[in-house]
Design a protein around this motif. Sequence first.
Motif, PDB file in Angstrom:
ATOM      1  N   MET A   1       0.869  -1.117  -0.098  1.00 13.98           N
ATOM      2  CA  MET A   1      -0.077   0.064   0.087  1.00 13.98           C
ATOM      3  C   MET A   1       1.063   1.362   0.138  1.00 13.98           C
ATOM      4  N   ALA A   2       0.735   1.972  -0.927  1.00 15.94           N
ATOM      5  CA  ALA A   2       1.446   3.442  -1.129  1.00 15.94           C
ATOM      6  C   ALA A   2       1.026   4.197   0.370  1.00 15.94           C
ATOM      7  N   ARG A   3       2.229   5.034   0.657  1.00 10.20           N
ATOM      8  CA  ARG A   3       2.204   5.891   1.740  1.00 10.20           C
ATOM      9  C   ARG A   3       1.803   7.387   1.074  1.00 10.20           C
ATOM     10  N   VAL A   4       0.879   8.066   1.946  1.00 10.10           N
ATOM     11  CA  VAL A   4       0.739   9.198   1.705  1.00 10.10           C
ATOM     12  C   VAL A   4       1.179  10.254   2.338  1.00 10.10           C
ATOM     13  N   ILE A  31       7.508  23.106  10.969  1.00  8.38           N
ATOM     14  CA  ILE A  31       6.801  22.489   9.832  1.00  8.38           C
ATOM     15  C   ILE A  31       6.254  20.984  10.418  1.00  8.38           C
ATOM     16  N   THR A  32       5.073  20.541  10.064  1.00  7.58           N
ATOM     17  CA  THR A  32       4.495  19.213  10.597  1.00  7.58           C
ATOM     18  C   THR A  32       4.458  18.400   9.266  1.00  7.58           C
ATOM     19  N   CYS A  33       5.161  17.295   9.324  1.00  6.85           N
ATOM     20  CA  CYS A  33       5.236  16.170   8.112  1.00  6.85           C
ATOM     21  C   CYS A  33       4.344  15.036   8.799  1.00  6.85           C
ATOM     22  N   THR A  34       3.374  14.855   7.868  1.00  8.80           N
ATOM     23  CA  THR A  34       2.289  13.495   8.368  1.00  8.80           C
ATOM     24  C   THR A  34       2.377  12.431   7.117  1.00  8.80           C
ATOM     25  N   ILE A  35       2.573  11.220   7.713  1.00  6.78           N
ATOM     26  CA  ILE A  35       2.777  10.277   6.487  1.00  6.78           C
ATOM     27  C   ILE A  35       1.738   9.171   7.105  1.00  6.78           C
ATOM     28  N   SER A  36       1.081   8.862   5.850  1.00  3.43           N
ATOM     29  CA  SER A  36      -0.074   7.593   6.385  1.00  3.43           C
ATOM     30  C   SER A  36       0.004   6.500   5.397  1.00  3.43           C
ATOM     31  N   GLU A  37      -0.257   5.269   6.046  1.00  6.65           N
ATOM     32  CA  GLU A  37      -0.413   4.078   5.204  1.00  6.65           C
ATOM     33  C   GLU A  37      -1.645   3.210   5.870  1.00  6.65           C
ATOM     34  N   GLY A  38      -2.591   3.378   4.888  1.00  3.59           N
ATOM     35  CA  GLY A  38      -3.904   2.690   5.403  1.00  3.59           C
ATOM     36  C   GLY A  38      -4.635   3.347   6.786  1.00  3.59           C
ATOM     37  N   GLN A  69       9.482   9.103  -3.414  1.00 10.98           N
ATOM     38  CA  GLN A  69      10.281   8.135  -2.352  1.00 10.98           C
ATOM     39  C   GLN A  69       9.428   7.741  -1.252  1.00 10.98           C
ATOM     40  N   ILE A  70       9.021   8.697  -0.264  1.00  7.83           N
ATOM     41  CA  ILE A  70       8.043   8.070   0.334  1.00  7.83           C
ATOM     42  C   ILE A  70       6.810   7.245   0.046  1.00  7.83           C
ATOM     43  N   SER A  71       6.010   7.855  -0.839  1.00  9.71           N
ATOM     44  CA  SER A  71       5.203   6.969  -1.589  1.00  9.71           C
ATOM     45  C   SER A  71       5.579   5.485  -1.901  1.00  9.71           C
ATOM     46  N   ALA A  72       6.792   5.476  -2.274  1.00 10.38           N
ATOM     47  CA  ALA A  72       7.329   4.115  -2.701  1.00 10.38           C
ATOM     48  C   ALA A  72       7.806   3.252  -1.562  1.00 10.38           C
ATOM     49  N   GLY A  73       7.767   3.907  -0.286  1.00  8.86           N
ATOM     50  CA  GLY A  73       8.211   3.080   0.942  1.00  8.86           C
ATOM     51  C   GLY A  73       9.613   3.394   1.320  1.00  8.86           C
ATOM     52  N   ILE A  74      10.345   4.372   1.147  1.00  3.51           N
ATOM     53  CA  ILE A  74      11.825   4.579   1.547  1.00  3.51           C
ATOM     54  C   ILE A  74      11.708   4.409   3.041  1.00  3.51           C
ATOM     55  N   ASP A  75      12.677   3.749   3.546  1.00  4.41           N
ATOM     56  CA  ASP A  75      12.892   3.616   4.915  1.00  4.41           C
ATOM     57  C   ASP A  75      13.802   4.462   5.594  1.00  4.41           C
ATOM     58  N   LEU A  99       4.986   6.202  12.428  1.00 11.93           N
ATOM     59  CA  LEU A  99       4.274   5.486  11.541  1.00 11.93           C
ATOM     60  C   LEU A  99       4.802   3.805  11.866  1.00 11.93           C
ATOM     61  N   GLU A 100       5.904   3.745  11.947  1.00 12.71           N
ATOM     62  CA  GLU A 100       6.295   2.148  12.197  1.00 12.71           C
ATOM     63  C   GLU A 100       5.994   1.572  13.466  1.00 12.71           C
ATOM     64  N   ALA A 101       5.889   2.508  14.544  1.00  7.43           N
ATOM     65  CA  ALA A 101       5.391   2.148  15.691  1.00  7.43           C
ATOM     66  C   ALA A 101       4.026   1.862  15.744  1.00  7.43           C
ATOM     67  N   LYS A 102       3.397   2.551  14.927  1.00  7.48           N
ATOM     68  CA  LYS A 102       1.717   2.243  15.011  1.00  7.48           C
ATOM     69  C   LYS A 102       1.623   1.168  14.299  1.00  7.48           C
ATOM     70  N   ILE A 103       2.049   0.954  13.042  1.00  4.65           N
ATOM     71  CA  ILE A 103       1.944  -0.285  12.431  1.00  4.65           C
ATOM     72  C   ILE A 103       2.142  -1.614  12.798  1.00  4.65           C
ATOM     73  N   GLY A 104       3.615  -1.323  13.587  1.00  9.91           N
ATOM     74  CA  GLY A 104       4.111  -2.702  14.449  1.00  9.91           C
ATOM     75  C   GLY A 104       3.528  -2.919  15.608  1.00  9.91           C
ATOM     76  N   GLY A 105       2.968  -2.008  16.139  1.00  4.80           N
ATOM     77  CA  GLY A 105       2.479  -2.165  17.676  1.00  4.80           C
ATOM     78  C   GLY A 105       3.181  -1.965  18.669  1.00  4.80           C
ATOM     79  N   LYS A 106       4.665  -1.446  18.423  1.00  7.62           N
ATOM     80  CA  LYS A 106       5.718  -1.655  19.261  1.00  7.62           C
ATOM     81  C   LYS A 106       6.385  -0.261  19.575  1.00  7.62           C
ATOM     82  N   ALA A 107       6.289   0.357  20.652  1.00  4.59           N
ATOM     83  CA  ALA A 107       6.484   1.727  20.684  1.00  4.59           C
ATOM     84  C   ALA A 107       8.020   1.973  20.567  1.00  4.59           C
TER      85      ALA A 107
END
Length: 327
Positions: A1-4, A31-38, A69-75, A99-107
Amino acid sequence: MARVISVEAERFPIAGTFTISRGSKTEAEVITCTISEGDYTGRGECVPYKRYGETMDGVRAAIEAMRGQISAGIDRTALLGAMPAGAARNAIDCALWDLEAKIGGKAVADVVWPAPLHQLETAYTLSLGEPEAMAAQARANAARPLLKVKIGGDNDIARIRAVRQAAPDSRIILDANEGWNDDTVAANLAFAAEQGIALIEQPLPAGHDGILRHIAHPVPICADESVHEAGDLAALAGLYDAVNIKLDKSGGLTAALVLRDRARELGFGVMVGCMVGTSLAMAPAVLLAQDADFVDLDGPLLLARDRVPGLAYEGSLVSPPDPALWG
């Protein structure tokens, strides 16, 4: 899923005026950056800093340029090679951590600091002013255990004396913001030692600080403008005793962790500091600072309005961030 990704410029009023040797301001521009995935969203905040050639528009454009690059999933690891250190990379890096913490459920805390988190004692910053005005600020905050005092002018000995007399029991950090010179540095250092000052930040301009290798350090000297990433450290040996790590300089938590660990290996003391931003900018720095020698994460204390939810401050103690804020 592409990131927004979305990018927003925000302004938060400062309680009064914040003044350093380079000027004054009445609001924090971030400046606030928000990255969403699903259904998951991560946030990161940065503070563009004119001293490093950054502007609000420039930092926003640098983040926007990474959209593909963010949409393509750069880490986060690849991000280090894709962008230079600075505020723009910081906002993206911290948003990716969140975002990684929320997706993975690990703080994030479980990744970067496996021991139980604890409250930190932060410095509280006093703005540059005439000695009498700075004494009044110090007197009003004399119950705080650690004060950071902005100096960097022709009358600094009077300022140091006034603040010390007004806050006799506080530990004091002096931040000259590159405001001293070769003719004043030795005398100012000696007087600071007489007054029991704990640390002095960046007394001389970055790149014009060679005299520090040849004069006594009666008070430990901390690099700020002279250090951004781990690669800067080798050149600072013999000049500085400690380094101030800021996420906006290092370009995010990922690079800041490398900088912290390398600084320890080389024998530098570690301070974790901040620009004037909101609790969202401070949250990852609280994790970075769990073992710091000095902590300066008082940005939200200087604001008239912070984010909700924000970090919890009790006097000069700041608690680890709630996941609802970040991480």
